[in-house]
Write an enzyme that holds these catalytic residues in place. Structure first.
Site, mmCIF file in Angstrom:
data_model
loop_
_atom_site.group_PDB
_atom_site.id
_atom_site.type_symbol
_atom_site.label_atom_id
_atom_site.label_comp_id
_atom_site.label_asym_id
_atom_site.label_seq_id
_atom_site.Cartn_x
_atom_site.Cartn_y
_atom_site.Cartn_z
ATOM 1 N N GLY A 54 32.751 39.870 37.854
ATOM 2 C CA GLY A 54 33.901 40.761 37.654
ATOM 3 C C GLY A 54 34.518 40.401 36.313
ATOM 4 O O GLY A 54 34.805 39.211 36.061
ATOM 5 N N ASP A 253 33.804 47.086 32.620
ATOM 6 C CA ASP A 253 33.437 45.833 31.952
ATOM 7 C C ASP A 253 33.708 45.906 30.460
ATOM 8 O O ASP A 253 33.877 44.877 29.799
ATOM 9 C CB ASP A 253 31.966 45.515 32.208
ATOM 10 C CG ASP A 253 31.791 45.101 33.651
ATOM 11 O OD1 ASP A 253 31.647 45.989 34.512
ATOM 12 O OD2 ASP A 253 31.871 43.889 33.931
#
Ligand code: MRU
Length: 370
Positions: A54, A253
């Site tokens: 993450g 991201d």
């Protein structure tokens, strides 16, 4: 305790007794185990091997990895500040190699290196401080990055919650407390909407091949008591066509200057489907995930991972030996499919160039004030 100030039941990463404790996300939800990192090397390995994953969580872990590296380097370069700084550049480069796509990793390493360089120049009487206090300063900055991430996610939740209509919300991958220092980005918006009383029901896509949705997102949402249904990735079109989904929300991201969104593989397909069905497609991303140095998503390096993630499920082979495998971990969703990008400074809508530049400018102004 208010909804926001209550820490999540899980703490992805924690600095304790001079070490970095990480929940081993590879084992969830079947086993709850912790991995302890005592060196920068171990932290880089934990990022590479997906113990921690993450984008924001990777960034914070890398900052603590730098702090671990600094402690070790300060002992080896006790009176040699120039040697210490060179060694920290090397450690930073090593950490950056762990995963190529999430910009938060690069952002965090560059931020602590910049603080280190500034502190090295700022000694009393023009003398450079020795490595030991510089290592302390670096650890302080890592704590700051972690604390900020928690606050940033609450703000994203506040800005994004009003966007979610009552009804089904499709969410991809894991963007929750496990993917951040706490609370989550897209999952933070879902948590905030639920806390505000919006009757939402999450459709969590399983997210082949690593199964972040099936293993991690459903685990978090069940703990939060948020109504959730797990679907496989190939059911998305069907649930949209059936009118079961009112909005789609994902994390990111890396978001480039034109608003292209690089996120978990499968995101692009969901965005195209959402457009076809007239469903808004939201992206929740902190400013640390915006990379305005890149014009478009075409310039982003897409990580390709081990073929075993595709040929095996939980260590068990499901495809024939010798088959060719393609395993990109991320894809690029062109900006034209994105309804809005939710940041800690507010909701950005197209055209993205201007709006994203404005939130980055706000973040810089706030950092200069601090
Ligand atoms: O490969 P992962 O699990 O690190 O990928 C995670 C994602 O793609 C998330 O959607 C993204 O990092 C946002 S998390 C707040």
């Amino acid at each position: 305790m208010s909804h926001e100030t209550r820490k999540s039941a899980v703490q992805t990463l924690e600095w304790r007794d001079g070490a970095l404790y990480l929940i081993d996300q590879r084992q969830l939800p079947l086993r709850f185990e912790t991995v302890v990192c005592r060196t920068a090397e171990e932290t880089a390995a934990a990022i590479r091997d997906m113990v921690v994953r993450g984008a924001p969580a990777i960034g914070a872990a890398a900052a603590y990895g730098m702090a671990l590296g600094a402690r070790d380097a300060a002992a080896r370069f006790a009176d040699d500040t120039a040697g210490f700084l060179d060694e920290m550049e090397r450690i930073g480069a090593h950490l950056k190699q762990a995963r190529p796509t999430a910009v938060n990793l690069f952002w965090a390493v560059d931020r602590v290196l910049a603080v280190l360089r500034a502190a090295a120049q700022g000694g009393a009487g023009g003398h450079s401080p020795t490595p030991a206090p510089l290592a302390e300063r670096l650890l302080e900055e890592a704590h700051r990055i972690a604390d900020e991430d928690r606050r940033v996610n609450y703000a994203i939740g506040r800005h994004g919650a009003p966007l979610l209509e009552p009804g089904g919300v499709l969410h991809h991958c894991n963007t929750g407390a496990l993917a951040t220092v706490d609370y989550g980005t897209a999952l933070g918006v879902i948590r905030a909407a639920h806390a505000a009383g919006t009757p939402i029901h999450v459709y969590a896509s399983e997210t082949r091949p690593f199964l972040q949705g099936a293993r991690l997102t459903t685990w978090e949402l069940l703990q939060e008591g948020i109504p959730t249904t797990l679907i496989t990735d190939n059911m998305a079109a069907h649930v949209m066509a059936k009118g079961m989904v009112k909005s789609v929300i994902v994390g990111a991201d890396r978001v480039t200057a034109n608003g292209d969104v690089v996120n978990k593989i499968g995101t692009y397909g969901l965005a195209v489907l959402a457009k076809e069905h007239g469903i808004p497609f939201y992206v929740a991303a902190p400013v640390s995930t915006l990379d305005l140095s890149l014009k478009s998503g075409d310039e982003v390096v897409i990580e390709e991972r081990d073929p075993r993630e595709v040929t095996h499920v939980q260590g068990r082979r499901i495809a024939p030996e010798g088959v060719n495998v393609y395993n990109p971990a991320f894809d690029v969703t062109p900006a034209r499919y994105v309804t809005a990008i939710i940041t800690e400074y507010g909701v950005v809508r197209p055209p993205y160039e201007e709006g994203l530049a404005a939130v980055v400018a706000m973040a810089k102004k706030e950092a200069n004030r601090a």
